[in-house]
Structure formats: C-alpha cells, structure tokens
Design an enzyme around this catalytic site. Structure first.
Site, PDB file in Angstrom:
ATOM      1  CE  LYS A 257      -3.766   2.098   2.726  1.00  0.00           C
ATOM      2  NZ  LYS A 257      -4.620   1.926   3.913  1.00  0.00           N
TER       3      LYS A 257
ATOM      4  CB  SER B 138      -7.758   3.880   2.958  1.00  0.00           C
ATOM      5  OG  SER B 138      -6.936   3.244   3.928  1.00  0.00           O
TER       6      SER B 138
ATOM      7  CB  SER C 200      -8.105   1.039   5.969  1.00  0.00           C
ATOM      8  OG  SER C 200      -8.768   2.265   6.104  1.00  0.00           O
TER       9      SER C 200
END
Length: 474
Positions: free
Chosen positions: A78, A153, A177
C-alpha cells in the site's frame, strides 16, 4: 500459469516440484497487471526489480542454497509504507517526488524472508476513506464489477489480490481499511492487535489507531505474513514486547466448544442489507450445528463508535499531517510570496478535499474552546467502549458480525453524502477503538454476485485462535 494461484502452499509445492519458477510467477503477474490497468490498482510497478529478485531466488534454489520462508510469494505494498529508494506518496499530491529514505520494519522483515515486492498500490489519500475514491491517482475499480468501489482505504491492495495481480498485499487499518475492502473484494484481511506489528515506516494517519495488516486469499497466508511481520522493534516505542506465536500452525481445541457472540444489529437491523443479514445468519446456524454456543449481544455504545472514532482520528491526523508543509519535501506551491503563503498554498494545493476536511475537523476538536467538549469527552467514551468490550470477552471467545452493512456500492454513489460513506465502517471501527485483533473472511455473494464479508474479533494477542477459526469457516 493459466489460472492464478490462490494460496502460498500451492506455489511452494510447485516450486519444489520444479513445475514453476519464481521468474515465471513474476512474469505472469506482470502480464496480468498490464492487462488489468483499467482497475487502476498500481501506482508504480517494480517490473525489473521483481524479475531480478526472482532470478536470484531461482539461482539460490538451483544450487541448493536455503531460501526464506516467503520465497516465491509476490506481494504489493500500500502506498503508505516506506521502501528505501522507492517513491511513496500516500495517494497524495503533497508528496510529489518524494523517495523513501528507509524501509518500514514490517516490509523489511518480509524482504528478509525473500518475499518479492512487485509494486506500490493505490489507496485513499493518507488512508482517509472507505471507497478508494479519494486518491490523487484516481479511484480503484472493483474487479467483481468495475462500476463499483473496492472499499477503502486499502482498495488497491484488496483488488490486487482479488484479481490475481499478486498473491498478497500489505495494507494499513485505522478504522477498517484492511477488512472493509477485503469484504468488498471477496478476500481475507487481518487487522492485528494494536502494537503487534511495528508502525515504523508507516505514514501516520491516526497513531493510536493505525495497524499494518495483510490481505490475502486465505487466513493461512495472512497468518504467515503476520507471524513474520510481528514482534518487538527498537524503532517503535508502542510495539508490544510479547513473544510472537506461531499463527500459521495455530489450531482450535478439538474437544472444547467455543462461545461466540454475534452482534444483534448485524442480523436484525434494517440498515444492514438483506443479503448480508441472511449470509451472517447462515454462518451462525452453521456454528451452532457444529456444537458451539452462539448468542446475540448488543453494544450499549454502538451509536457512539463512529462519532468518537472521527473526533479522535481527525484530531490525530491534524497533528500528524502538520509535517507536510511544502518546505522540506514534496509539493511546494509556485505562487508563494512569503512563508505563511507558502504553507497555506502548498497545503491547499497538495491535500485533497477529504484530507483538508479532516484536518480542519481535527484542529477544531483540539482548539482551546472545544478541547474538553470534544477530544476529552471522546477519550472518555473510548475508555467506556473498551471496558464494555473487555466485559464481553470475559464471557465469549469471539465476537462475530458482518464486516460491512452493504456490498460494494457504485462509484460516486456516496461521495456527496459523507454520513452514508462513514457508515460503511460501522462494524469495523470497534476493533481499532479498543485495539483488538479482527479478521474479515469471504462469506458468499449476493444476488448480483457481489462479495459479502464476515468479521471475527478476538481478545488482544489471540491472533492464532482468530485465524484458526477463520480457516475453519472458509
């Protein structure tokens, strides 16, 4: 490799048998990434570097040299995790041109075990969002239906696993997330106990909530990744000193029925999609049929979870994001006439709408006139929620609920209604508020073929039992 692998044990078996090489794996993933550019998953692909690392592993294996536990596992990161010599932007323009000066502890531990990092994955800006629509790189699309969001996210990380663009991803979880996008994409996401994994090298959103966690197709692969990432770290004063269990070999006691609570609102509330309520009820019936005690519970402070989560996380974000000022690195406005203008314009141009909103909310909550009314009160309620959760786990081994109140929604559907967007996290934020471990596993699909997730929560540092139960239910 006509079909992509769904678990690491199958890759290991084929590597040992010589039916595939690390280089062939990497080349196949790169081909799939190129064919899936419309999903907007990767912000940067490390093609040459991944091939070189694969060749090195194949050569070491060929001469009989020992390789690490993750040799052959291709992962993505990420865009909030630092990796020396590689760009990291947290999905934001404010970090344009920034190159990481060191590698996050969690990432380094995976590299030490010979994982292959194939690229950097799109996410909501500074991990703030529930749909991956807040990224400066544009939204990620759900591979199950490209008109729908992947969740956030860590949306890019979840879709990468869902679409077979890598075997696993490393994301971050501040209020769901890792788990919420895992549910929307039909994969597994694990949020560990707060402090179980070092946050050194993770770009902070809300420091008392942030956790680094794996996303994979199976709980077993998540367990292996966590086992390697977890443990003490001299660079993080908040990390736990507790020894790391062998999560990848954990099992449940064969002769002891479990006591499992399930959140009554998850199967009775009309605010939860019918297909999700029915899927959750089927799992409850399945567990009861297996001889376990499964009982409904209600949280008296359920309605307070989201308000205190957003007060506290925005307050921490206001503080954490003050370092991005356009002076030392990243985006700097071209229109500054003095220092104050430089700060204001750089931050206004560099941060997106959602991030600016949360910084302002957090600054307001921390202001002298409102500190006690908002921040102090939220901390007090956080303590009450933790005490209620502790009482719950004196009676039960696990808490079960849907991961999300609905399947993946359409792109743009909730962007103008922040309350509805925030409600997507209603079942996931508790684990972050109290710091407990939680996992989301696939739980079938709805009538349109959209994935449904089931969430399990356990007491602190009981990740072994958590993944063992998750594995049994998958």
């Amino acid at each position: 490799m006509t079909t992509f692998y769904r678990n690491f044990s199958a890759i290991q078996a084929d590597l040992r048998a010589g039916t595939i090489t690390c280089r062939q794996l990497v080349d196949e993933y790169l081909t799939r990434i190129q064919a899936s550019e419309h999903l907007n998953v990767f912000t940067e692909v490390y093609a040459d570097e991944a091939r070189q690392r694969a060749d090195e592993l194949d050569n070491r294996r060929a001469i009989g040299e020992t390789v690490g536990r993750l040799a052959g596992m291709v992962i993505g990161l990420k865009d909030v995790l630092n990796y020396t010599g590689h760009g990291v932007r947290a999905g934001s323009r404010i970090l344009d041109g920034f190159v990481a000066q060191f590698t996050a502890t969690a990432v380094q531990r995976l590299l030490n075990e010979d994982a292959i990092v194939i690229g950097r994955q799109n996410c909501d800006e500074f991990a703030m969002g529930s749909s991956n629509e807040n990224s400066a790189f544009g939204p990620v699309r759900n591979a199950a239906d490209t008109s729908r969001v992947p969740g956030g996210s860590s949306g890019g990380s979840a879709v990468a696993v869902q679409a077979g663009l890598c075997l696993a991803s490393i994301g971050s979880d501040t209020g769901g997330s890792v788990r919420q996008p895992a549910a929307f994409c039909g994969v597994t996401g694990l949020k560990p106990t707060y402090g179980r994994v070092s946050r050194w090298g993770l770009i902070a959103y809300a420091s008392s909530f942030d956790c680094i966690g794996p996303i994979a197709n199976t709980p077993a692969d998540c367990a292996l990744l966590l086992e390697i990432m977890a443990g003490p770290d001299e660079f993080d004063s908040t990390v736990s000193q507790q020894p790391v269990d062998s999560y990848s070999t954990a099992t449940l006691p064969a002769d002891k029925p479990l006591r499992i609570a399930y959140l009554r609102d998850g199967v009775e509330s009309e605010g939860v999609d019918v297909s999700i309520r029915e899927a959750t009820q089927r799992k409850i019936d399945e567990l009861r049929a297996a001889g376990h005690t499964v009982e409904p519970v209600s949280l008296s402070l359920l309605e307070s979870l989201l308000p205190i989560y957003y007060i506290l996380t925005t307050a921490e974000a206001s503080s954490n994001l003050s370092r991005f000022d356009g002076v030392r690195y990243g985006h700097r406005t071209a229109d500054a006439t003095d220092l104050i203008t430089l700060y204001k314009k750089s931050r206004t141009e560099g941060f997106g709408k959602e991030v600016r909103k949360r910084i302002l909310l957090g600054t307001f909550a921390l202001s002298a006139s409102y500190y006690d009314a908002y921040y102090t009160k939220a901390q007090q309620v956080r303590r009450l929620i933790r005490e209620e959760t502790e009482r719950l786990f004196t009676q039960y081994d696990f808490l079960m609920s849907p991961t999300t109140p609905s399947p993946a929604f359409k792109l743009g559907e909730k962007t103008e209604d922040p309350l509805q967007m925030y409600l997507a996290d209603i079942f996931t934020v508790q684990a972050n508020v109290v710091g407990y471990p939680a996992i989301s596993i696939p739980n079938g699909t709805d009538s349109e073929g959209l994935p449904i997730g089931l969430q399990l929560m356990a007491p602190p540092f009981k990740e072994g039992a958590l993944v063992a139960l998750a594995q049994n239910l998958c």
